[in-house]
Structures are given as C-alpha cells and as structure tokens.
Design a protein around this motif. Sequence first.
Motif, mmCIF file in Angstrom:
data_model
loop_
_atom_site.group_PDB
_atom_site.id
_atom_site.type_symbol
_atom_site.label_atom_id
_atom_site.label_comp_id
_atom_site.label_asym_id
_atom_site.label_seq_id
_atom_site.Cartn_x
_atom_site.Cartn_y
_atom_site.Cartn_z
ATOM 1 N N HIS A 191 2.280 15.028 -12.265
ATOM 2 C CA HIS A 191 2.739 15.260 -10.889
ATOM 3 C C HIS A 191 3.061 13.981 -10.139
ATOM 4 C CE1 HIS A 191 1.328 19.356 -11.526
ATOM 5 N NE2 HIS A 191 0.188 18.847 -11.938
ATOM 6 N N CYS A 192 2.399 12.878 -10.508
ATOM 7 C CA CYS A 192 2.543 11.609 -9.784
ATOM 8 C C CYS A 192 3.382 10.621 -10.593
ATOM 9 C CB CYS A 192 1.169 10.993 -9.536
ATOM 10 S SG CYS A 192 0.021 12.076 -8.670
ATOM 11 N N GLU A 193 3.813 9.550 -9.927
ATOM 12 C CA GLU A 193 4.540 8.500 -10.642
ATOM 13 C C GLU A 193 3.644 7.832 -11.681
ATOM 14 O OE1 GLU A 193 6.873 8.934 -6.850
ATOM 15 O OE2 GLU A 193 4.766 9.028 -7.421
ATOM 16 N N TYR A 194 2.345 7.736 -11.364
ATOM 17 C CA TYR A 194 1.387 7.100 -12.269
ATOM 18 C C TYR A 194 0.137 7.966 -12.391
ATOM 19 C CZ TYR A 194 4.251 2.943 -11.444
ATOM 20 O OH TYR A 194 5.291 2.059 -11.356
ATOM 21 N N LEU A 195 -0.603 7.790 -13.475
ATOM 22 C CA LEU A 195 -1.856 8.508 -13.671
ATOM 23 C C LEU A 195 -2.771 8.219 -12.481
ATOM 24 C CD1 LEU A 195 -0.555 7.782 -16.533
ATOM 25 C CD2 LEU A 195 -2.819 8.183 -17.467
ATOM 26 N N SER A 196 -3.314 9.257 -11.847
ATOM 27 C CA SER A 196 -4.005 9.065 -10.572
ATOM 28 C C SER A 196 -5.222 9.956 -10.417
ATOM 29 C CB SER A 196 -3.044 9.334 -9.404
ATOM 30 O OG SER A 196 -1.960 8.438 -9.417
ATOM 31 N N LEU A 197 -6.111 9.527 -9.503
ATOM 32 C CA LEU A 197 -7.294 10.304 -9.148
ATOM 33 C C LEU A 197 -7.512 10.172 -7.647
ATOM 34 C CD1 LEU A 197 -10.609 10.642 -11.038
ATOM 35 C CD2 LEU A 197 -10.695 9.908 -8.658
ATOM 36 N N LEU A 198 -7.830 11.291 -7.004
ATOM 37 C CA LEU A 198 -8.059 11.325 -5.562
ATOM 38 C C LEU A 198 -9.509 11.701 -5.313
ATOM 39 C CD1 LEU A 198 -6.641 11.203 -2.721
ATOM 40 C CD2 LEU A 198 -6.350 13.695 -2.938
ATOM 41 N N MET A 199 -10.199 10.917 -4.476
ATOM 42 C CA MET A 199 -11.619 11.150 -4.233
ATOM 43 C C MET A 199 -11.965 10.835 -2.783
ATOM 44 S SD MET A 199 -12.996 7.883 -6.464
ATOM 45 C CE MET A 199 -11.783 6.588 -6.730
ATOM 46 N N THR A 200 -13.166 11.235 -2.392
ATOM 47 C CA THR A 200 -13.618 10.931 -1.042
ATOM 48 C C THR A 200 -13.930 9.440 -0.929
ATOM 49 O OG1 THR A 200 -15.908 11.456 -1.612
ATOM 50 C CG2 THR A 200 -14.563 13.242 -0.684
ATOM 51 N N HIS A 201 -13.893 8.949 0.292
ATOM 52 C CA HIS A 201 -14.192 7.550 0.577
ATOM 53 C C HIS A 201 -15.647 7.419 1.021
ATOM 54 C CE1 HIS A 201 -14.437 4.032 3.327
ATOM 55 N NE2 HIS A 201 -13.679 3.461 2.420
ATOM 56 N N LEU A 202 -16.352 6.438 0.484
ATOM 57 C CA LEU A 202 -17.744 6.206 0.847
ATOM 58 C C LEU A 202 -17.852 5.048 1.831
ATOM 59 C CD1 LEU A 202 -19.425 6.481 -2.673
ATOM 60 C CD2 LEU A 202 -19.277 8.249 -0.916
ATOM 61 N N ALA A 203 -18.752 5.179 2.772
ATOM 62 C CA ALA A 203 -19.003 4.097 3.726
ATOM 63 C C ALA A 203 -19.664 2.931 3.012
ATOM 64 C CB ALA A 203 -19.899 4.601 4.849
ATOM 65 N N GLY A 204 -19.623 1.756 3.646
ATOM 66 C CA GLY A 204 -20.286 0.584 3.085
ATOM 67 C C GLY A 204 -19.297 -0.384 2.470
ATOM 68 N N ARG A 205 -19.836 -1.471 1.956
ATOM 69 C CA ARG A 205 -18.997 -2.522 1.368
ATOM 70 C C ARG A 205 -19.750 -3.204 0.237
ATOM 71 N NH1 ARG A 205 -20.645 -7.622 3.331
ATOM 72 N NH2 ARG A 205 -22.155 -7.493 5.045
ATOM 73 N N THR A 206 -19.003 -3.812 -0.647
ATOM 74 C CA THR A 206 -19.648 -4.611 -1.685
ATOM 75 C C THR A 206 -20.151 -5.904 -1.052
ATOM 76 O OG1 THR A 206 -17.527 -5.606 -2.295
ATOM 77 C CG2 THR A 206 -18.256 -3.699 -3.576
ATOM 78 N N ALA A 215 0.795 -1.219 0.000
ATOM 79 C CA ALA A 215 0.000 0.000 0.000
ATOM 80 C C ALA A 215 0.829 1.272 0.000
ATOM 81 C CB ALA A 215 -0.932 0.006 1.208
ATOM 82 N N ALA A 216 2.163 1.146 0.018
ATOM 83 C CA ALA A 216 3.010 2.335 0.126
ATOM 84 C C ALA A 216 2.701 3.328 -0.986
ATOM 85 C CB ALA A 216 4.475 1.916 0.075
ATOM 86 N N VAL A 217 2.502 4.588 -0.605
ATOM 87 C CA VAL A 217 2.258 5.643 -1.592
ATOM 88 C C VAL A 217 3.605 6.179 -2.050
ATOM 89 C CG1 VAL A 217 1.151 7.867 -2.016
ATOM 90 C CG2 VAL A 217 0.089 6.221 -0.452
ATOM 91 N N ARG A 218 3.822 6.244 -3.341
ATOM 92 C CA ARG A 218 5.109 6.657 -3.883
ATOM 93 C C ARG A 218 5.355 8.151 -3.626
ATOM 94 N NH1 ARG A 218 2.355 3.004 -6.542
ATOM 95 N NH2 ARG A 218 3.353 1.040 -7.106
ATOM 96 N N PRO A 219 6.627 8.557 -3.569
ATOM 97 C CA PRO A 219 6.961 9.913 -3.095
ATOM 98 C C PRO A 219 6.286 11.056 -3.841
ATOM 99 C CG PRO A 219 8.925 8.544 -3.164
ATOM 100 C CD PRO A 219 7.837 7.734 -3.786
ATOM 101 N N LEU A 220 6.319 11.041 -5.180
ATOM 102 C CA LEU A 220 5.696 12.145 -5.930
ATOM 103 C C LEU A 220 4.189 12.169 -5.701
ATOM 104 C CD1 LEU A 220 7.620 11.978 -9.349
ATOM 105 C CD2 LEU A 220 7.914 13.646 -7.501
#
Length: 320
Positions: free
Chosen positions: A104-119, A8-13
């Motif tokens: 800006h990132c090492e890979y193409l990325s998108l940041l969004m809010t987290h929703l409660a619940g589960r599949t 799960a490590a997030v890369r530096p950039l």
Amino acid sequence: MTNHDGAAAVRPLTLAWVSRHLEAGERIVRAEALHGGITAEMRRLTIGTRDESTRDLVLRSFVNPFYLGHAEDWLNREADALSLLTGTGVPAPGLLAVDPTAAHCEYLSLLMTHLAGRTVLDDEGLETRVPLLARQLVAIHTVRPAERPREYVALTTADTVVTPKGADAAAWAAAIDVIRRPAPPYEGRFLHRDFQPGNVLFDVPPARPAGARITGVVDWAATSWGPADLDVAHCSTNLALLHGPAWGLRFAQAYEEAGGVLAAAASERLYWQVRDALACSEEVQVVTQPWRKAGRTELTTRAVEERLDAYVTALMDALG
C-alpha cells in the motif's frame, strides 16, 4: 498537512494508507523527522482530532535499499512483538498498522502510537538510570509469549571480528578464542535483542535527575528467543562505549540485583559478554553516528574503538 522540515514529507501512497487507519474526522497536520535510528526513516505524525486537540503517532519506513532484504522480517517481528506486549506492563508502542511488503505504501512501513519521553545518553544521572534499565530488562524477560519468536542470531563470528588499531592483541586473540567455542546451554527467554540506552525513553525532571523514570522501550524489530545473558551483554557493551568500561561491567550486577537470573558459571557469562562486545567491533562507525547526532560529539569512531578495546581487555582480565 505541514512539515516540520523538508525531509519529513510523507509520500502520497503512505499518506493515504496512514489516513485510512485514523479515527473518523482525524487528519495528519504535521510530520517531523525523528533522529537516532540507523536502519529506518522515522517520523512523528501529529494528528488533528475531531475535538480540535492533537495526538502523535510514529511512522517507520524502510527507504534504504541496503536494509530491504531484512525489512519485511523486521517489520513482521516488530508488529508481533507490539501485539504481544499490549497489556503486559512493558511500556511499548501500540501497533496501529503494518505494511511489510509495501503493498500500500511507497516503502515497507509500520504505524504505531507515540510514547512520551526521550532517550538520555549523557553521563549525568547514570547512577539512577542503570538500575532502572536493569529492572526494565528483567520485566521484558518475564514475558511469556504463546508463540516463541525465532531463535536469536549471532551477530559475529571469530573470523569477522575487527580488532581496533592499537588494541591489546593478546586480549583480543583470547576473546576471539572464547567465541570459537560452542554456545553454552541456556534457558530461553523473550529477548528485545537491541536493549540499550538509545532504545529506552525516559522522563527526567529538569531539577531532579534522580527522579528519572522509564516511559517507553522502542525498536522491537529484532525480538528473539535466547539467553537473558545476551540482552544483558548487549546493554553492557553499549554502556561501556557510551559511558566507559566500568559501567559495562556493572550492568550484569544491576540486572541480578533487580531479580534477573544469568548463567551460573563465570565462563558462560563471559561467552555472551565477549560475543556481543566483539560483534560491536564490526559496526563501531555505524553505532556512533546517532550518538554524535544526539550531542555526544566526543564519541568519535576512534574514541569508541579505544573504549571497546578497554572493555574487551577488562572482560578478559576479570576471567583471569
């Protein structure tokens, strides 16, 4: 920052990019890999806030070279969809930032809010969940974007269908003939394009499965403009493979009972149902992997191929 697991490590950039989109005084305190996605790496980021509480965000990054040719388009479409859905009542994540070219990132990325619940992919409680899925899909189809997303793309052709070993050859040949025809005329709708149980989050009270409710719909990267029948067909196919062909056949009825409108002619409905089922024939192995990881270990590639054969045969029998 600590990691829930090593993957799960997030890369530096990327870490620096995410940090620039946090509120003043906030920091990432933990990253946890999320499982179930096929095309992208997903992480839940726990954010420490100034008042010493926490909130969660989700980071989607396209790290697999196989998908990089599509990733920029997918991220732009998801970003547009999440912006569009804000305030509509459709429970989608909120868009925080997108880097569709990896500027800006090492890979193409998108940041969004987290929703409660589960599949929820279990058979138990399906009687309750199917009408909820149908009502949610009707609500999605009522969204009227000021600017339409691109027209839907068909995911298979008559020449690329993979007939499962031991399948009903006559039924499959007839089904393939159905999609050789031109697509029927349709009234366009805003489509999720991958609406199925794996992309819907539920809150299910442990002691009362009948009290389930939908808390979110995720993965808007394939949003399109096209017939409501196509979204209904896709969910129907997934229900048939997860829970048995009868559930696939029932979903269209549930959609109509929820107020949705499908093609008037049975032959037109069949076209879309068959088109989606046959599209699935090409990717059974890919589709079933996250299901097994989620605990449905009995859904081997072979078992799902057999269900797909039974579903295609049932669709063709229903026409005759």
